[in-house]
Design an enzyme around this catalytic site. Structure first.
Site, PDB file in Angstrom:
ATOM      1  N   VAL A   1      11.265   9.002  -0.656  1.00 19.20           N
ATOM      2  CA  VAL A   1      10.973   8.540  -2.013  1.00 19.20           C
ATOM      3  C   VAL A   1      10.032   9.471  -2.770  1.00 19.20           C
ATOM      4  CG1 VAL A   1      11.413   6.120  -1.453  1.00 19.20           C
ATOM      5  CG2 VAL A   1       9.070   7.031  -1.276  1.00 19.20           C
TER       6      VAL A   1
ATOM      7  N   TYR B   1      -5.113   3.797  -0.040  1.00 20.50           N
ATOM      8  CA  TYR B   1      -4.067   2.775   0.080  1.00 20.50           C
ATOM      9  C   TYR B   1      -4.312   1.634  -0.910  1.00 20.50           C
ATOM     10  CZ  TYR B   1      -0.808  -0.420   2.438  1.00 20.50           C
ATOM     11  OH  TYR B   1       0.223  -1.274   2.739  1.00 20.50           O
TER      12      TYR B   1
ATOM     13  N   LYS C   1      -1.812   0.482  -3.892  1.00 24.08           N
ATOM     14  CA  LYS C   1      -1.241  -0.866  -3.968  1.00 24.08           C
ATOM     15  C   LYS C   1      -1.681  -1.597  -5.236  1.00 24.08           C
ATOM     16  CE  LYS C   1       1.294  -1.072  -0.226  1.00 24.08           C
ATOM     17  NZ  LYS C   1       2.766  -1.190  -0.321  1.00 24.08           N
TER      18      LYS C   1
END
Length: 261
Positions: free
Chosen positions: A78, A169, A173
């Site tokens: 991706v 992270y 998110k």
């Protein structure tokens, strides 16, 4: 705290019968793999994708034995725009249409902020946030042409709460949550709903291998049920968001955990 036992596995009810879905990062034993199985059990045709071709082929072969003719597989990193475009082109070419996209690809890691390198930061954000952006953009282009559909992104409760060593992270998110809300406003004009799930700890073999027993115990203790979620329990919420039962929901981030604001 003594953990509550996991509930019995819920059988399919045909909630996605006739739908075609793309699910990224679906080659393993985690949420992506569980979502692919749940979609198949609910009657969908599924194109699974992953950046690891060998694991992807093995998982697709295993699913095809149980659900003949309902599974196709296309490798996709991706972080590569050309591969993302090829993935969505393949989905439409294989099935003639696209109805549901589950953006599950993400990358974690642990590092104190003062020691974190630019490369660590960039890699986590490129897979987790930029990858979700690339796939959401490609999905909207395809769904706009085919007359509407659903996108479900995989966020995390870490996008809401603080956790040491997770700055990259958590930022990624939190970005997925914001992307979901903004995309939902734009996508409504195309008849597309965009929502996200925010799990905490969905335990699977790879997570057990890369996470210390001490951290797993700490995170489990934070949960109201005193146990980790099973990946299929998160997948059940994704099924709900992909189905007609959530037809008036868009721009929502649904916690699959007691750890939410």
């Amino acid at each position: 705290m003594t953990g509550v036992e996991s509930p019995a596995y819920v059988p399919g009810h045909g909630l996605l019968r006739g739908r075609t879905a793309v699910i990224t990062a679906a080659a393993g034993t985690g949420i992506g793999g569980a979502t692919a199985r749940r979609f198949l059990e609910e009657g969908a045709r599924v194109l699974i994708s992953d950046a690891h071709p060998r694991r992807l082929k093995e998982h697709a072969t295993a699913l095809d034995r149980e659900f003949p003719g309902a599974v196709t597989a296309v490798p996709c990193d991706v972080t590569d725009e050309a591969q993302v475009r090829a993935l969505f082109d393949a989905a439409v070419a294989a099935h003639g249409r696209l109805d549901v996209v589950v953006n599950n690809a993400g990358l974690g890691g642990t590092s104190p902020l003062v020691d974190m390198t630019d490369e660590q930061w960039d890699r986590v954000l490129d897979v987790t946030l930029n990858g979700t952006f690339r796939c959401t953009r490609a999905a909207l282009r395809a769904l706009r042409r085919t007359g509407g559909g659903v996108i479900v992104n995989n966020a995390s409760v870490v996008g809401w709460r603080a956790q040491a060593g997770q700055a990259h992270y958590a930022a990624a998110k939190a970005g997925v949550m914001a992307l979901t809300r903004c995309a939902a406003i734009e996508a409504a004009a195309y008849g597309v709903r965009v929502n996200a799930v925010a799990p905490s700890l969905a335990l699977h073999p790879h997570l057990e291998k890369v996470t210390s027993a001490e951290l797993l115990a700490e995170l489990t203790e934070r949960e109201a049920f005193g146990r980790c979620a099973q990946p299929w329990e998160v997948a059940n919420v994704i099924v709900f968001l992909a189905s007609g039962y959530s037809s008036y929901m868009t721009g929502e981030v649904v916690a699959v955990s007691s750890q939410h604001p």
